[in-house]
Design a protein around this motif. Sequence first.
Motif, mmCIF file in Angstrom:
data_model
loop_
_atom_site.group_PDB
_atom_site.id
_atom_site.type_symbol
_atom_site.label_atom_id
_atom_site.label_comp_id
_atom_site.label_asym_id
_atom_site.label_seq_id
_atom_site.Cartn_x
_atom_site.Cartn_y
_atom_site.Cartn_z
ATOM 1 N N ALA A 8 0.871 -1.185 0.000
ATOM 2 C CA ALA A 8 0.000 0.000 0.000
ATOM 3 C C ALA A 8 0.899 1.222 0.000
ATOM 4 N N ASP A 9 0.621 2.113 -0.910
ATOM 5 C CA ASP A 9 1.446 3.307 -1.074
ATOM 6 C C ASP A 9 0.656 4.508 -0.588
ATOM 7 N N GLN A 10 1.072 5.057 0.568
ATOM 8 C CA GLN A 10 0.457 6.289 1.063
ATOM 9 C C GLN A 10 -1.065 6.173 1.118
ATOM 10 N N MET A 11 -1.508 5.246 1.950
ATOM 11 C CA MET A 11 -2.938 4.944 2.049
ATOM 12 C C MET A 11 -3.433 5.315 3.441
ATOM 13 N N GLU A 12 -4.692 5.725 3.537
ATOM 14 C CA GLU A 12 -5.244 6.036 4.855
ATOM 15 C C GLU A 12 -5.736 4.749 5.513
ATOM 16 N N LEU A 13 -5.170 4.435 6.670
ATOM 17 C CA LEU A 13 -5.534 3.230 7.416
ATOM 18 C C LEU A 13 -5.667 3.586 8.892
ATOM 19 N N ALA A 14 -6.273 2.666 9.636
ATOM 20 C CA ALA A 14 -6.279 2.830 11.092
ATOM 21 C C ALA A 14 -4.838 2.786 11.585
ATOM 22 N N ARG A 15 -4.527 3.602 12.611
ATOM 23 C CA ARG A 15 -3.168 3.606 13.146
ATOM 24 C C ARG A 15 -2.847 2.215 13.701
ATOM 25 N N ALA A 16 -1.714 1.656 13.260
ATOM 26 C CA ALA A 16 -1.414 0.253 13.579
ATOM 27 C C ALA A 16 -0.033 0.115 14.185
ATOM 28 N N GLN A 17 0.169 -0.995 14.847
ATOM 29 C CA GLN A 17 1.411 -1.295 15.563
ATOM 30 C C GLN A 17 1.907 -2.688 15.180
ATOM 31 N N PRO A 18 3.175 -2.980 15.468
ATOM 32 C CA PRO A 18 3.650 -4.348 15.272
ATOM 33 C C PRO A 18 2.714 -5.346 15.956
ATOM 34 N N GLY A 19 2.439 -6.444 15.291
ATOM 35 C CA GLY A 19 1.504 -7.438 15.800
ATOM 36 C C GLY A 19 0.146 -7.340 15.145
ATOM 37 N N ASP A 20 -0.214 -6.146 14.680
ATOM 38 C CA ASP A 20 -1.495 -6.002 13.977
ATOM 39 C C ASP A 20 -1.442 -6.716 12.623
ATOM 40 N N LEU A 21 -2.633 -6.983 12.090
ATOM 41 C CA LEU A 21 -2.746 -7.762 10.856
ATOM 42 C C LEU A 21 -3.162 -6.870 9.694
ATOM 43 N N VAL A 22 -2.390 -6.900 8.633
ATOM 44 C CA VAL A 22 -2.748 -6.169 7.418
ATOM 45 C C VAL A 22 -3.447 -7.137 6.473
ATOM 46 N N ALA A 23 -4.641 -6.754 6.017
ATOM 47 C CA ALA A 23 -5.403 -7.617 5.111
ATOM 48 C C ALA A 23 -5.503 -6.949 3.745
ATOM 49 N N VAL A 24 -5.044 -7.667 2.722
ATOM 50 C CA VAL A 24 -5.189 -7.200 1.341
ATOM 51 C C VAL A 24 -6.410 -7.897 0.766
ATOM 52 N N LEU A 25 -7.447 -7.128 0.471
ATOM 53 C CA LEU A 25 -8.678 -7.701 -0.059
ATOM 54 C C LEU A 25 -8.517 -8.012 -1.550
ATOM 55 N N GLN A 26 -9.559 -8.604 -2.128
ATOM 56 C CA GLN A 26 -9.576 -8.964 -3.555
ATOM 57 C C GLN A 26 -8.377 -9.862 -3.902
ATOM 58 N N SER A 27 -8.059 -10.768 -2.995
ATOM 59 C CA SER A 27 -6.866 -11.602 -3.167
ATOM 60 C C SER A 27 -7.181 -13.075 -3.403
ATOM 61 N N GLY A 28 -8.406 -13.369 -3.834
ATOM 62 C CA GLY A 28 -8.781 -14.758 -4.032
ATOM 63 C C GLY A 28 -8.338 -15.346 -5.365
ATOM 64 N N ALA A 29 -7.909 -14.478 -6.286
ATOM 65 C CA ALA A 29 -7.496 -14.957 -7.614
ATOM 66 C C ALA A 29 -6.128 -14.403 -7.958
ATOM 67 N N TYR A 30 -5.331 -15.231 -8.641
ATOM 68 C CA TYR A 30 -4.014 -14.788 -9.109
ATOM 69 C C TYR A 30 -3.190 -14.193 -7.964
ATOM 70 N N GLY A 31 -3.260 -14.847 -6.814
ATOM 71 C CA GLY A 31 -2.489 -14.411 -5.660
ATOM 72 C C GLY A 31 -1.295 -15.325 -5.466
ATOM 73 N N ARG A 32 -1.453 -16.312 -4.576
ATOM 74 C CA ARG A 32 -0.320 -17.159 -4.247
ATOM 75 C C ARG A 32 0.275 -17.838 -5.485
ATOM 76 N N SER A 33 -0.575 -18.390 -6.349
ATOM 77 C CA SER A 33 -0.026 -19.162 -7.470
ATOM 78 C C SER A 33 0.607 -18.259 -8.528
ATOM 79 N N ALA A 34 0.303 -16.980 -8.497
ATOM 80 C CA ALA A 34 0.847 -16.064 -9.511
ATOM 81 C C ALA A 34 1.954 -15.190 -8.943
ATOM 82 N N SER A 35 2.580 -15.634 -7.871
ATOM 83 C CA SER A 35 3.596 -14.822 -7.209
ATOM 84 C C SER A 35 4.896 -15.610 -7.051
#
Lengths: 411, 411
Positions: free
Chosen positions: B369-396
Amino acid sequence: MSAARPQHAPLNQFPVQDDALLIGGIPLPRLAQRVGQTPFFAYDRAAMTQRVAELRKHLPPSVHLHYAMKANPMPAVVQHMATLVDGLDVASAGELKTALDTTMPPSRISFAGPGKRDAELSVAIAAGIVLNLESEGEMERAAVIGRQLGIQPQVAVRVNPDFELKSSGMKMGGGPKQFGVDAERVPAMLRRIAALELDFHGFHIFSGSQNLKAAAIQEAHDKTFALAARLAQDAPRALRLLNIGGGFGIPYFPGEERLDLQAVGSHLHEVLAQYMPQMPAAQVVIELGRYLVGEAGVYVTRIIDRKESRGQVYLVTDGGLHHQLAASGNFGQVIRKNYPVVIGNRVKGGERETVSVVGPLCTPLDLLADQMELARAQPGDLVAVLQSGAYGRSASPSAFLSHPDAVEVLI
Amino acid sequence: MSAARPQHAPLNQFPVQDDALLIGGIPLPRLAQRVGQTPFFAYDRAAMTQRVAELRKHLPPSVHLHYAMKANPMPAVVQHMATLVDGLDVASAGELKTALDTTMPPSRISFAGPGKRDAELSVAIAAGIVLNLESEGEMERAAVIGRQLGIQPQVAVRVNPDFELKSSGMKMGGGPKQFGVDAERVPAMLRRIAALELDFHGFHIFSGSQNLKAAAIQEAHDKTFALAARLAQDAPRALRLLNIGGGFGIPYFPGEERLDLQAVGSHLHEVLAQYMPQMPAAQVVIELGRYLVGEAGVYVTRIIDRKESRGQVYLVTDGGLHHQLAASGNFGQVIRKNYPVVIGNRVKGGERETVSVVGPLCTPLDLLADQMELARAQPGDLVAVLQSGAYGRSASPSAFLSHPDAVEVLI
């Protein structure tokens, strides 16, 4: 027509015999039989040895040469490189494992990377390698883990310089960056390193990669040494290590010219003469990945089909972007350009023609050569993508479309 | 500031409870504990079921829906999809193996791909699935292999149409292409199919993918049916199969709007009424991959470090482009844009801030994510990238820098 177009730089790392590429002295068709399958990557041991020798000839003898494993982590390649260079740089615990399986002493192994997990810090500290700290937070975590293990962490500080490497394929310093600690914050960090009783070795200052302009690298060297000498004044002890990164590029695309190594080397002699009196105990390290192995490798695929579509010829091969993503133009490139590609068993050929070489994937991205002049080829012929020794197999989506993986051989 | 900027389309596939994403009804922090590691991909079974139901509601009931496995070949996903759709499309022998492990009858499985090796043709013919022939050369090879096996190959012809799908993420038809056989050469090929005694089923006409404009898909449907009806006149027997491809896109980037499925479906009713009387025996198939599974998946990484550099905040995570290449902007995109990203355990959060999310790799390309507005987060928090059900793991490029692979779970 082609006289006006930019051409690929001459590549002489592989001789041609009976119109076939020789890799490690073996004609490509014979090599394909020996490997037993296509596609494969073949890496030429002698080409790597020669490249290191060429570097040693130009670089000041006091400078150490490190191999950045991320360029090509094949264990056999790393074993070979470990016999040639003075140290290894790793970017993950996985790479560290391979590095520790060589004879390289842990003190000559360094670990850089912005997101080191606690488990990675732990194995690195236990191994006694040099951690390039990427942030104050990582420093604190390393100190905690060191205390838990009862082992003093060996550390260097990766500095995000206040300049960038001009004309670089990848800028990795200057401005805000995820890499290292901003130069202006380093003095405070050095005081904290002393307080935490970490064993401080020195600095890692890396400003960019894949650069073909000697003048840009010379300028970066000037600024890197000036910055290091300035920062060294705040160090808890005399600098023992100064990793000035690498950034030496290799020519991939038409119109690109080879880096003038002689110019880089002679300038470095001058820079050392100027700055080393201020840092007499510092071991200067140049860390190179792509420059050491990139030209020593070739990606070999076999033509499955030759088809024409509306006046254009397509050679469809059994390999493609799932093994050699960068050659398809989909890895960090803005405008797609052709890697150097030849018909490996018919380099010059009789008739020549303009064709596109595509892979087996159901996507127009799967393109190894776009409208390139090659020897006229048929199914069964071998397409060789040169400059494939770095960031090839390991940097490609091998599981994409569930095709077989590429084999790697070192010859 | 953000009011003027294009926004991501609203995404409602995952509810939010106590400010955490629910995937398959499980709060994300609990899911991460259940998976036992980050990074991971989580796919929501119910979201896939719901997507297929939504399609069935709008598409004419006579139209079959096929799942293109290349979008997500995870065996559990394929098993689930096989219970929902009418057929599967594979792009390699590897995918075929997974498809044959479902209860889908082989006659409902088709195989497309421009570089099918002899070994792949052989297993496909033996399995009795439908081969989408990509060239005259492939047709001849299939015929030879069929004779060797004593099995009549089941074939369709993949047609490179004489038009293209406008406004498409990927154009796969029109002009010279490596896919299929130019429409104008199909009549001669059909005569040869009859002579070779291949069992001819019909056509596969696929003009592009990842399209969000209903008008463009409507136009492609018009042209596809017109072309099929014309080509059917030269077929050795009545058309039994007409695969009109897919091309339905999902919104990834700010400013993109959801495809109007109702408009596509109602137009398809009209097109069928117009053309099916000429091809009464043809089973019309729509083949979709990304549209069925892309929105059902999320890529989850954990924050390792939070660092600032010259006024910018970087969240450094344990995952990145080696698992989710497309989200980093390095797969077929010209200008990098942000995927939809949220802090998965703190979706709205209290304080919000503009940050960049980067991965652990030593390359500036590793940017989620490049310069995106998100909730303020700390180490340990989880970042979720949505729309990742296709062409994700197998295309990387999962082996890049030798970091651990991402786990996949279907919930």
